[in-house]
Design a protein around this motif. Structure first.
Motif, PDB file in Angstrom:
ATOM      1  N   UNK A 180       0.857  -1.190   0.000  1.00 16.55           N
ATOM      2  CA  UNK A 180       0.000   0.000   0.000  1.00 16.55           C
ATOM      3  C   UNK A 180       0.887   1.231   0.000  1.00 16.55           C
ATOM      4  N   UNK A 181       0.289   2.379  -0.322  1.00 17.86           N
ATOM      5  CA  UNK A 181       1.067   3.623  -0.378  1.00 17.86           C
ATOM      6  C   UNK A 181       1.692   3.958   0.963  1.00 17.86           C
ATOM      7  N   UNK A 182       0.990   3.590   2.046  1.00 21.38           N
ATOM      8  CA  UNK A 182       1.453   3.968   3.383  1.00 21.38           C
ATOM      9  C   UNK A 182       2.236   2.851   4.074  1.00 21.38           C
ATOM     10  N   UNK A 183       2.490   1.741   3.371  1.00 21.95           N
ATOM     11  CA  UNK A 183       3.225   0.607   3.947  1.00 21.95           C
ATOM     12  C   UNK A 183       4.652   0.590   3.394  1.00 21.95           C
ATOM     13  N   UNK A 184       5.513  -0.257   3.961  1.00 17.06           N
ATOM     14  CA  UNK A 184       6.896  -0.270   3.461  1.00 17.06           C
ATOM     15  C   UNK A 184       7.014  -0.691   1.995  1.00 17.06           C
ATOM     16  N   UNK A 185       6.053  -1.516   1.507  1.00 13.60           N
ATOM     17  CA  UNK A 185       6.150  -1.973   0.123  1.00 13.60           C
ATOM     18  C   UNK A 185       5.067  -1.302  -0.725  1.00 13.60           C
ATOM     19  N   UNK A 186       5.472  -0.830  -1.885  1.00 10.34           N
ATOM     20  CA  UNK A 186       4.550  -0.078  -2.757  1.00 10.34           C
ATOM     21  C   UNK A 186       3.615  -1.026  -3.494  1.00 10.34           C
ATOM     22  N   UNK A 219       1.853   0.627  -9.062  1.00  7.83           N
ATOM     23  CA  UNK A 219       2.694   1.829  -8.950  1.00  7.83           C
ATOM     24  C   UNK A 219       4.140   1.505  -9.320  1.00  7.83           C
ATOM     25  N   UNK A 272       5.978   3.333 -12.459  1.00 11.33           N
ATOM     26  CA  UNK A 272       7.212   4.123 -12.286  1.00 11.33           C
ATOM     27  C   UNK A 272       8.370   3.465 -13.041  1.00 11.33           C
TER      28      UNK A 272
END
Lengths: 299, 413
Positions: free
Chosen positions: A255-261, A265, A269
């Motif tokens: 997730x955006x707010x977790x250590x792994x994207x 995404x 990128x």
């Protein structure tokens, strides 16, 4: 001897006494007067593994005039009484003002099966001498329980040893029950205290809702706390009475707010910037080819 | 800097320089791709401005960190979902691209320098000769080499535009993706991009004016260039003004609690002078001046552009600092100095040093390399000449055809 001769001999002696000895005493007196007052507290506890510990706490007035723990003070621990007094340890207080001594197993007991421990501040350069003494009888808690008991019942018995090694029950002692948690012991319910009966026994039922680990295990604790005769005594035992903990297989979902994207995404990128850099490398290759063409033409 | 204003002058300068860096993209790439022949004398200076402003703009966040060694943490512990990480990646990508974009059109010129520098009697000249030889990568101007270079430049021209747009969009994301009054805006991406193009183009005009004066390039950088660049800046300023209106008018209509506090401070509070100077002095006034041909002359336009560039810098400061001083949780029960911010002499000195660094690099570049793409200008002259000849031939042919037709009509039946 003539009086004048005696006077001649005594005069330098008096001068010497006046000049050196008297100030030495005066200095000693001044030092004692300059030393700060320190308070000394002493606590005793017996752990579940039967180890006994005495903790001395040293406090002194700080700049604000309030008593605060003092570090770096030497505390001498003694056991026994009168001529049988024996030094146990010289310990230094930590930042909490505490100096600890683990009491030996063969502690000297008196006729009433009690042992005494004293802590002393002696000849400290900063603090005045202080002393604190405690005397407790040795007590044991025995826990009886079935780890898989669906009623979550714990039976305990509090006993004390006699001189000939017999265990005698201790009645009317308040025992409190806890659950061991990561940062301390937690009371499972508001009224967690039970008093032992004439047989030194007590029964306590743990509530059903206590969370355990993944297998439902947790540790129960029975404690005698701040008892005038027995001090602090505790006993721990493992049980499987708890609610099994459901641990997520992945504690950190992307997730955006977790250590792994999130994967989309990462792909976006990577594709965007990877594409640009791939083109850059193609351009570098083209430049390399320009150079190569020049070499061929030169040859 | 202060506890509440961890991004002060350095980050404002960073955003400003990244904006200026868009000059190369606009003037060089966009005009190149749209085949604007008049671009030829000014592309090199625009590309150079991009390169140096990125070089010194990119180091601003590292200075702002206070502990430059901590930049390594971005590599070691970087999270790809963080806009800061996107920013680092996109700026590095843009910097690499801009360097290549500056270098590629220089290759034929470097070869020319290499061939022209025949007398190498000093160590410096020997070094220059070696440098030209190394950088010219054996350029001989063969048909095959020209074909490869044109192909490479076309690809680079196409790639650098989206990269440049992405850079300033991502810079805006650093703000827009933080929950703060004043930054919580959906137009921040295009607002930053247009603002960058507007200030960058003004920067190019200043560069043009400076090089024209210093190197006596009046023959090549003419009043026509100023007029056309002025029209570009005018159109960009109009778009920027429109976005500015959206950026402030919509929240000002609602005046939500936290946003209201910030806007009040901007409209009639501590920052009102700077704010209204930016709105009227650097947006409205340039629009009025540049709308008239006399406002786009070689003398007036650089003055307008100086105002625009200064205004762009102040605007970046107004985006960064007042918002940091107006968080959603009001600042209270803290020392009075924490709730205010003005850059100290260290911050001003470091920023001035960076500005001086930009001028130094440009000066060194001008000493070593041609400040105009010589081959491109020559190519432009040839194209212009060919066009004139073609026009003359066409006119002669038309005249002949007309004479023939007249003769046929006048011939007695």
């Amino acid at each position: 001897m003539k009086r004048s001769t005696i006077s001649k001999l005594l005069a330098p002696l008096l001068i010497w006494v006046t000049a050196f000895v008297n100030p030495l005493f005066a200095q000693n007196k001044t030092q004692t007067a300059d030393k700060a007052e320190a308070t000394l507290g002493l606590a005793y506890s017996k752990k579940s593994d039967l180890s006994k510990t005495a903790i001395a706490t040293v406090k002194a007035r700080n700049e604000k005039g309030k008593f605060a723990p003092v570090a770096g003070v030497h505390v001498n621990f003694y056991t026994g009484e009168g001529d049988n007094t024996k030094i146990l340890k010289n310990a230094v207080t930590n930042e909490k003002g505490q100096a600890t001594v683990v009491l030996p197993k063969d502690l000297q007991m008196n006729d009433s099966m009690a042992f005494s421990v004293s802590a002393k501040i002696q000849d400290d350069p900063k603090y005045q001498d202080a002393e604190e003494k405690i005397q407790y009888a040795d007590a044991d808690i025995t826990i009886k329980l079935d780890p898989n008991d669906s009623t979550s019942t714990i039976n305990i018995k509090v006993t004390s040893s006699t001189k000939d090694g017999k265990q005698i029950p201790i009645k009317d002692v308040a025992v409190k029950f806890y659950v061991q948690r990561l940062f301390g012991d937690m009371s499972p319910m508001e009224d967690n205290s039970v008093t032992t009966d004439a047989n030194g026994e007590a029964v306590f039922n743990y509530p059903k809702f206590i969370p355990g680990d993944v297998t439902g295990a947790y540790t129960v604790v029975a404690k005698i706390e701040d008892n005038d005769k027995y001090g602090n005594v505790e006993k721990r035992a493992a049980t499987n009475w708890g609610i099994k903990l459901n641990v997520d297989k992945d504690p950190f979902p992307r997730a955006l707010w977790e250590p792994y994207a999130p994967i989309p995404l990462v792909i976006t990128v990577s594709v965007l910037f990877g594409g640009v850099w791939a083109l850059y490398f193609y351009l570098f290759y083209q430049m390399f080819k320009i150079k190569k063409v020049a070499k061929t033409a030169g040859n | 800097m202060r506890n509440y204003v961890s991004w002060g002058l350095y980050i404002s300068t960073f955003v400003f320089f990244i904006g200026i860096s868009h000059s190369g993209t606009l003037v060089s790439a966009i005009l190149r791709i749209t085949k604007q022949e008049w671009r030829r004398p000014i592309t090199r200076s625009a590309e150079l401005l991009t390169f140096v402003s990125l070089l010194f703009g990119g180091i601003q966040p590292i200075i702002d960190l206070g502990r430059p060694d901590r930049i390594a943490n971005l590599v070691i512990f970087g999270r790809i979902q963080s806009p800061l990480m996107w920013d680092v990646i996109s700026i590095c990508t843009y910097f690499a691209g801009s360097t290549v974009f500056l270098y590629l059109p220089m290759i034929p010129d470097l070869a020319m320098c290499r061939d022209k520098l025949t007398v190498c009697d000093t160590r410096f000249k020997k070094f220059k000769k070696w440098l030209y030889k190394f950088m010219a990568i054996g350029w001989q101007g063969t048909k095959e080499q020209w074909h490869m270079l044109e192909k490479t430049m076309t690809i680079m021209t196409i790639v650098i535009i989206p990269v440049a747009v992405s850079v300033h969009t991502v810079v805006s994301y650093i703000f827009a993706m933080t929950l703060r009054p004043g930054w919580n805006s959906t137009v921040f991406g295009p607002y930053f991009v247009v603002g960058a193009l507007y200030s960058g183009s003004a920067g190019v005009i200043l560069g043009m004016a400076a090089f024209r004066k210093l190197y006596h390039l009046e023959k090549y950088i003419t009043s026509k260039h100023f007029d056309l660049m002025g029209k570009i800046v005018l159109s960009l300023t109009l778009i920027y003004a429109y976005l500015n209106l959206n950026e402030y008018w919509i929240p000002a209509y609602k005046m939500a609690t936290a946003e209201g506090r910030l806007l009040s401070d901007l409209f009639y509070g501590t920052y009102s002078t700077a704010f209204w100077f930016c709105q009227f002095g650097t947006v409205l006034l340039p629009i009025i001046v540049m709308s008239f041909p006399k406002g786009r002359t070689t003398k007036i336009l650089p003055i307008v552009c100086i105002i625009i560039v200064i205004g762009a810098w102040i605007k970046r400061y107004l985006i960064v600092v007042p918002t940091l001083l107006h968080p959603f949780m009001p600042i209270q029960e803290v020392p009075g100095s924490w709730s205010t911010y003005f850059p100290n002499y260290v911050e001003f000195s470091v920023t001035a040093a960076c500005l001086a660094g930009i001028f130094l690099v440009i000066t060194l570049f001008a000493k070593m390399f041609p400040m105009m793409a010589i081959w491109e200008v020559e190519e432009g002259i040839v194209i212009e000449h060919d066009k004139k000849i073609a026009a003359r031939v066409k006119a002669a042919r038309e005249a002949t055809e007309l004479a023939n037709e007249t003769a046929t009509i006048n011939q007695p039946a």
